[in-house]
Motif scaffolding. Structure first.
Motif, PDB file in Angstrom:
ATOM      1  N   ALA A  25       0.836  -1.205   0.000  1.00 38.95           N
ATOM      2  CA  ALA A  25       0.000   0.000   0.000  1.00 38.95           C
ATOM      3  C   ALA A  25       0.868   1.251   0.000  1.00 38.95           C
ATOM      4  O   ALA A  25       0.598   2.207  -0.745  1.00 38.95           O
ATOM      5  N   GLU A  49      -3.998   3.317   4.199  1.00 40.46           N
ATOM      6  CA  GLU A  49      -4.117   1.860   4.261  1.00 40.46           C
ATOM      7  C   GLU A  49      -2.845   1.237   4.840  1.00 40.46           C
ATOM      8  O   GLU A  49      -2.914   0.312   5.652  1.00 40.46           O
ATOM      9  N   ARG A  60      -0.710   4.685  -0.950  1.00 41.34           N
ATOM     10  CA  ARG A  60      -1.899   4.614  -0.101  1.00 41.34           C
ATOM     11  C   ARG A  60      -1.469   4.566   1.369  1.00 41.34           C
ATOM     12  O   ARG A  60      -1.532   3.523   2.023  1.00 41.34           O
TER      13      ARG A  60
END
Length: 187
Positions: free
Chosen positions: A112, A120, A117
Motif C-alpha cells: 500500500a 491503508e 496509499r
C-alpha cells in the motif's frame, strides 16, 4: 533434523548462505519438517533463488495446508519476484486462513505504501504491531509513514518502540537515524 534446525536458526539470523549448508541436505533427503522447509524457502529467497524458494515453500505448505503463514510466505515471495497481483491475492488468502498473521498485514502495508496509499499502509502496520509488538521492521515502517504524513506524536511512540526491540547488530544505521530524529523532535 537437529542439524537442519540450525539452518533454520541461521536463516532467522540473516545468514542464508550459511543456512543452506544445513538446509539443502535435509531437503534432498526428503525431510518434511514445516519449519525447516520454510527456512529453506526463505534462505533461498534471500539469495534471489526464486524458483527454488517457491519449491521449498510449496513443500512446506503441503506439510500443513491450512497454515496461513505458509501461504503468507508464498505471498511475500511473489512480491519479491515482482508478481504484485499474485502477491496481494495470496496474502489476502493467508489472512482468510488466519487473520493473526502479522507478516501478511505488514507486507500488504508495504505494498500500500509503495502504491501511495499511506492511510491503508498505516492501518495494516498498526494491525501487524497489535499482533506482534516486537516486529521492529513494521514499527520502523509505521513510524516513518506516520512522520511523513505529519503525525509526529504517533510517530514518536512507534519510533521509541522500535528502539526498544530493534537488534543493534542488524539495525545500527536505522537506530542511529531514529535517535537523531527523536533528538531533533525533542530539541
Amino acid at each position: 533434523e537437529a542439524v537442519a534446525l540450525l539452518g533454520a536458526y541461521l536463516t532467522e539470523m540473516g545468514q542464508p548462505q550459511e543456512a543452506l549448508k544445513y538446509l539443502d541436505p535435509y531437503a534432498r533427503a526428503g525431510g518434511v519438517n514445516f519449519d525447516v522447509l520454510t527456512a529453506l524457502g526463505l534462505a533461498r529467497a534471500e539469495l534471489g533463488r526464486v524458483d527454488a524458494a517457491r519449491e521449498a515453500l510449496i513443500a512446506a505448505r503441503a506439510v500443513d495446508p491450512s497454515n496461513g503463514l505458509a501461504v503468507a510466505n508464498l505471498g511475500v515471495l511473489e512480491l519479491m519476484a515482482g508478481n504484485r497481483a499474485v502477491a496481494r491475492t495470496t496474502l489476502e488468502h493467508a489472512l482468510e486462513l488466519d487473520p493473526q498473521i502479522a507478516k501478511a498485514h505488514n507486507t500488504l502495508g508495504v505494498m500500500a505504501a509503495q502504491e501511495g496509499r499511506a492511510v491503508e499502509a498505516i492501518e495494516r502496520w498498526k494491525r501487524a504491531v497489535e499482533i506482534n509488538e516486537n516486529d521492529y521492521q513494521t514499527l520502523f515502517n509505521l513510524a516513518g509513514t506516520l512522520d511523513q504524513t505529519g503525525r509526529r506524536g504517533e510517530a514518536r511512540t512507534y519510533f521509541e518502540a522500535y528502539l526498544r526491540v530493534a537488534p543493534p547488530a542488524l539495525e545500527a544505521r536505522d537506530i542511529a537515524r531514529v535517535r537523531a530524529w527523536l533528538a531533533k523532535m525533542s530539541g
